[in-house]
Design a protein around this motif. Structure first.
Motif, PDB file in Angstrom:
ATOM      1  N   HIS A  96      87.342  34.090  48.994  1.00  0.00           N
ATOM      2  CA  HIS A  96      87.713  32.745  48.667  1.00  0.00           C
ATOM      3  C   HIS A  96      88.352  32.314  48.042  1.00  0.00           C
ATOM      4  N   LEU A  97      87.940  32.939  46.250  1.00  0.00           N
ATOM      5  CA  LEU A  97      88.723  32.873  44.911  1.00  0.00           C
ATOM      6  C   LEU A  97      90.148  33.904  44.533  1.00  0.00           C
ATOM      7  N   ALA A  98      89.874  35.181  46.313  1.00  0.00           N
ATOM      8  CA  ALA A  98      90.950  35.675  45.886  1.00  0.00           C
ATOM      9  C   ALA A  98      91.831  34.588  46.394  1.00  0.00           C
ATOM     10  N   ALA A  99      92.028  34.391  47.772  1.00  0.00           N
ATOM     11  CA  ALA A  99      92.525  33.661  48.482  1.00  0.00           C
ATOM     12  C   ALA A  99      93.123  32.039  48.076  1.00  0.00           C
ATOM     13  N   GLN A 100      92.944  31.480  46.721  1.00  0.00           N
ATOM     14  CA  GLN A 100      92.910  30.956  46.815  1.00  0.00           C
ATOM     15  C   GLN A 100      93.514  31.055  44.988  1.00  0.00           C
ATOM     16  N   GLY A 101      94.173  32.166  44.912  1.00  0.00           N
ATOM     17  CA  GLY A 101      95.258  32.782  43.787  1.00  0.00           C
ATOM     18  C   GLY A 101      93.731  32.654  42.811  1.00  0.00           C
ATOM     19  N   LYS A 102      92.866  32.854  42.237  1.00  0.00           N
ATOM     20  CA  LYS A 102      92.391  32.224  40.979  1.00  0.00           C
ATOM     21  C   LYS A 102      91.560  34.115  40.810  1.00  0.00           C
ATOM     22  N   LEU A 103      91.844  35.226  41.101  1.00  0.00           N
ATOM     23  CA  LEU A 103      91.280  35.878  40.588  1.00  0.00           C
ATOM     24  C   LEU A 103      92.426  37.159  39.794  1.00  0.00           C
ATOM     25  N   THR A 104      93.465  36.006  38.914  1.00  0.00           N
ATOM     26  CA  THR A 104      94.195  36.398  38.586  1.00  0.00           C
ATOM     27  C   THR A 104      94.273  38.099  37.296  1.00  0.00           C
ATOM     28  N   GLY A 105      94.387  39.102  37.398  1.00  0.00           N
ATOM     29  CA  GLY A 105      94.756  39.811  36.749  1.00  0.00           C
ATOM     30  C   GLY A 105      93.497  40.955  37.766  1.00  0.00           C
ATOM     31  N   VAL A 106      93.488  41.147  38.541  1.00  0.00           N
ATOM     32  CA  VAL A 106      91.767  41.530  39.798  1.00  0.00           C
ATOM     33  C   VAL A 106      93.105  42.641  40.339  1.00  0.00           C
ATOM     34  N   ALA A 107      92.529  43.931  40.465  1.00  0.00           N
ATOM     35  CA  ALA A 107      93.316  45.214  41.271  1.00  0.00           C
ATOM     36  C   ALA A 107      92.858  45.281  42.745  1.00  0.00           C
ATOM     37  N   ALA A 108      91.995  44.418  42.605  1.00  0.00           N
ATOM     38  CA  ALA A 108      91.386  44.892  44.474  1.00  0.00           C
ATOM     39  C   ALA A 108      89.975  44.448  44.210  1.00  0.00           C
ATOM     40  N   LEU A 109      89.240  43.813  45.523  1.00  0.00           N
ATOM     41  CA  LEU A 109      87.527  43.425  45.848  1.00  0.00           C
ATOM     42  C   LEU A 109      87.318  44.333  46.719  1.00  0.00           C
ATOM     43  N   VAL A 110      86.014  44.747  46.125  1.00  0.00           N
ATOM     44  CA  VAL A 110      84.816  45.587  47.174  1.00  0.00           C
ATOM     45  C   VAL A 110      83.857  44.601  47.774  1.00  0.00           C
TER      46      VAL A 110
END
Length: 251
Positions: A96-110
């Protein structure tokens, strides 16, 4: 491991003097406390990945969890990848955060044991909840000893986390980990979610239950995560490093 107050982040660090290879931030699932991720944290830290587990699960307080996550990402080493790991509700919240563009600086999700609907599975008694979570005797003992709050796995989640636009909006590399025997979030439903995500790959675990990071195959799961992280470090295209060769007929 560095413990503190009840809602504090717990951290496992890389062995000195091995150079740091990346930072992982784990978002726990419903009813979970940070210490139950000790095996995962120690195993990844041994491979020089620093592992932080939030003291506040997103299902308890999304705002506090996001605050803790942002603080860690902001202060983590910018020279190495920063990865968000989510389990259960933590996985849904991370997406949800990634889709909202709220994970600045994050390279990937697991994402592990990702639920794909806000409505929870029907409630079960504690013995059945244990069976739904894991068949690993060590993990069962750990979560029985106050590592998990009973019945919270069967509470609904915010509908906003499951907006149909979320999968297509996740513009990060995603590793999905899902137990094939997960009856809290059936793998067929999760497979459809990952298929709609532009840069996702899904690894299913034979015999795996819902707590796939901590289940009886936790060594295989941790190794799968490390292989993904090493590919991430090597190329944004996640170019394979270990390649299985297609062998011809030996005759």
């Amino acid at each position: 491991m560095t413990p503190a107050r009840e809602d504090a982040v717990i951290t496992w660090t890389e062995p000195d003097p091995v150079p740091l290879r990346g930072t992982l931030v784990v978002l726990p699932g419903r009813g979970e406390s940070a210490p139950i991720y000790e095996r995962f944290g120690r195993r990844l830290a041994a491979d020089a990945y620093r592992v932080h587990v939030l003291g506040t699960a997103p299902s308890d307080s999304p705002e506090r969890a996001h605050e803790q996550l942002a603080e860690i990402i902001e202060t983590a080493d910018v020279g190495t990848p920063r990865i968000v790991v989510g389990s259960d509700a933590g996985a849904a919240y991370a997406a949800h955060l990634a889709a909202q563009g709220k994970l600045t600086g994050v390279a990937a999700l697991v994402l592990a044991g990702l639920p794909v609907a806000a409505a929870a599975a029907p409630a079960r008694d504690w013995d059945d909840e244990l069976d739904a979570r894991t068949f690993c005797s060590t993990h069962r003992g750990r979560i029985s000893a106050a590592g998990v709050r009973p019945a919270e796995l069967f509470t609904d989640l915010p509908a906003a986390w499951f907006d149909p636009a979320v999968p297509a909006g996740v513009d990060l590399p995603v590793l999905g980990l899902h137990g094939r025997d997960d009856d809290i979030s059936p793998v067929a439903e999760a497979r459809a979610w990952y298929a709609a995500t532009p840069r996702a790959e899904l690894v299913t675990i034979a015999g795996g239950r819902h707590d796939v990071l901590n289940d009886q195959t936790h060594r295989t799961v941790a190794a799968t995560v490390v292989l993904f992280l090493e590919r991430l470090r090597g190329s944004s295209a996640l170019t394979p490093i270990a390649v299985t060769e297609a062998l011809g007929d030996p005759r």
